[in-house]
Design a protein around this motif. Structure first.
Motif, short mmCIF file in Angstrom:
data_model
loop_
_atom_site.label_atom_id
_atom_site.label_comp_id
_atom_site.label_asym_id
_atom_site.label_seq_id
_atom_site.Cartn_x
_atom_site.Cartn_y
_atom_site.Cartn_z
N PRO A 63 0.81 -1.22 0.00
CA PRO A 63 0.00 0.00 0.00
C PRO A 63 0.84 1.27 0.00
N GLU A 64 2.04 1.21 0.59
CA GLU A 64 2.90 2.39 0.64
C GLU A 64 3.31 2.85 -0.76
N THR A 65 3.44 1.91 -1.68
CA THR A 65 3.80 2.26 -3.06
C THR A 65 2.69 3.09 -3.69
N TYR A 66 1.45 2.66 -3.49
CA TYR A 66 0.32 3.43 -4.02
C TYR A 66 0.19 4.77 -3.32
N LEU A 67 0.48 4.82 -2.03
CA LEU A 67 0.43 6.08 -1.30
C LEU A 67 1.44 7.06 -1.86
N SER A 68 2.63 6.59 -2.13
CA SER A 68 3.67 7.44 -2.70
C SER A 68 3.27 7.94 -4.09
N ALA A 69 2.74 7.04 -4.91
CA ALA A 69 2.32 7.43 -6.26
C ALA A 69 1.17 8.43 -6.19
N GLY A 70 0.23 8.20 -5.29
CA GLY A 70 -0.90 9.11 -5.16
C GLY A 70 -0.49 10.49 -4.67
N ALA A 71 0.42 10.53 -3.70
CA ALA A 71 0.90 11.83 -3.19
C ALA A 71 1.64 12.59 -4.29
N THR A 72 2.42 11.89 -5.08
CA THR A 72 3.13 12.53 -6.19
C THR A 72 2.14 13.06 -7.22
N ALA A 73 1.12 12.27 -7.55
CA ALA A 73 0.13 12.69 -8.53
C ALA A 73 -0.63 13.93 -8.06
N VAL A 74 -1.00 13.97 -6.79
CA VAL A 74 -1.72 15.13 -6.26
C VAL A 74 -0.80 16.36 -6.25
N ALA A 75 0.46 16.19 -5.92
CA ALA A 75 1.41 17.31 -5.96
C ALA A 75 1.57 17.84 -7.38
N MET A 76 1.64 16.93 -8.35
CA MET A 76 1.74 17.35 -9.75
C MET A 76 0.47 18.07 -10.20
N ALA A 77 -0.69 17.58 -9.75
CA ALA A 77 -1.95 18.24 -10.10
C ALA A 77 -1.99 19.66 -9.54
N LEU A 78 -1.52 19.82 -8.32
CA LEU A 78 -1.47 21.15 -7.72
C LEU A 78 -0.52 22.06 -8.50
N TYR A 79 0.64 21.55 -8.85
CA TYR A 79 1.62 22.34 -9.61
C TYR A 79 1.02 22.80 -10.94
N PHE A 80 0.46 21.85 -11.70
CA PHE A 80 -0.07 22.21 -13.02
C PHE A 80 -1.32 23.07 -12.91
N GLY A 81 -2.10 22.91 -11.84
CA GLY A 81 -3.23 23.80 -11.63
C GLY A 81 -2.77 25.24 -11.41
N ILE A 82 -1.71 25.40 -10.63
CA ILE A 82 -1.16 26.74 -10.40
C ILE A 82 -0.58 27.30 -11.70
N GLN A 83 0.14 26.47 -12.45
CA GLN A 83 0.70 26.92 -13.73
C GLN A 83 -0.40 27.35 -14.69
N SER A 84 -1.49 26.59 -14.73
CA SER A 84 -2.62 26.95 -15.60
C SER A 84 -3.21 28.29 -15.19
N HIS A 85 -3.38 28.49 -13.91
CA HIS A 85 -3.93 29.75 -13.41
C HIS A 85 -3.01 30.92 -13.75
N ARG A 86 -1.72 30.73 -13.53
CA ARG A 86 -0.76 31.81 -13.84
C ARG A 86 -0.74 32.12 -15.33
N THR A 87 -0.78 31.10 -16.16
CA THR A 87 -0.75 31.30 -17.60
C THR A 87 -2.04 31.98 -18.07
N MET A 88 -3.16 31.58 -17.50
CA MET A 88 -4.45 32.11 -17.93
C MET A 88 -4.61 33.56 -17.53
N PHE A 89 -4.16 33.92 -16.34
CA PHE A 89 -4.38 35.26 -15.84
C PHE A 89 -3.14 36.14 -15.86
N GLY A 90 -2.08 35.69 -16.50
CA GLY A 90 -0.90 36.52 -16.72
C GLY A 90 -0.08 36.84 -15.51
N ARG A 91 -0.10 36.00 -14.50
CA ARG A 91 0.71 36.24 -13.31
C ARG A 91 1.98 35.43 -13.41
N GLU A 92 3.07 36.09 -13.60
CA GLU A 92 4.37 35.40 -13.76
C GLU A 92 5.12 35.38 -12.47
#
Length: 92
Positions: A63-92
């Motif tokens: 289960p720890e392997t899935y936990l690690s993969a899930g935590a990484t996926a959620v962190a990546m989702a947060l990163y790309f969500g922030i990047q999308s917001h910055r790109t969309m609204f021009g905040r560099e």
């Protein structure tokens, strides 16, 4: 036994990430980043279901392997969500 929900999440995640790559490559960076975020959230759901199944003894993967993969996926989702917001609204 293979979980149909996990298969559906995997197919949707790969599809969304693929469309995100195509959109990003064609110049729609905000949309591409947004789809990356959604695709990684789907991956996090896939990992979450895998972790629960592993805890129930239905998987050979710890289960720890899935936990690690899930935590990484959620962190990546947060990163790309922030990047999308910055790109969309021009905040560099």
């Amino acid at each position: 036994m293979v979980s149909p929900t996990r298969v559906a999440l995997a197919v949707m995640g790969v599809s969304v990430l693929t469309v995100g790559v195509v959109l990003h490559r064609r110049g729609s960076e905000a949309a591409g980043f947004g789809l990356f975020a959604v695709g990684f959230l789907l991956s996090g759901g896939w990992a979450g279901i895998g972790m629960v199944r592993a805890q129930q003894g239905l998987s050979d993967v710890p289960p720890e392997t899935y936990l690690s993969a899930g935590a990484t996926a959620v962190a990546m989702a947060l990163y790309f969500g922030i990047q999308s917001h910055r790109t969309m609204f021009g905040r560099e």
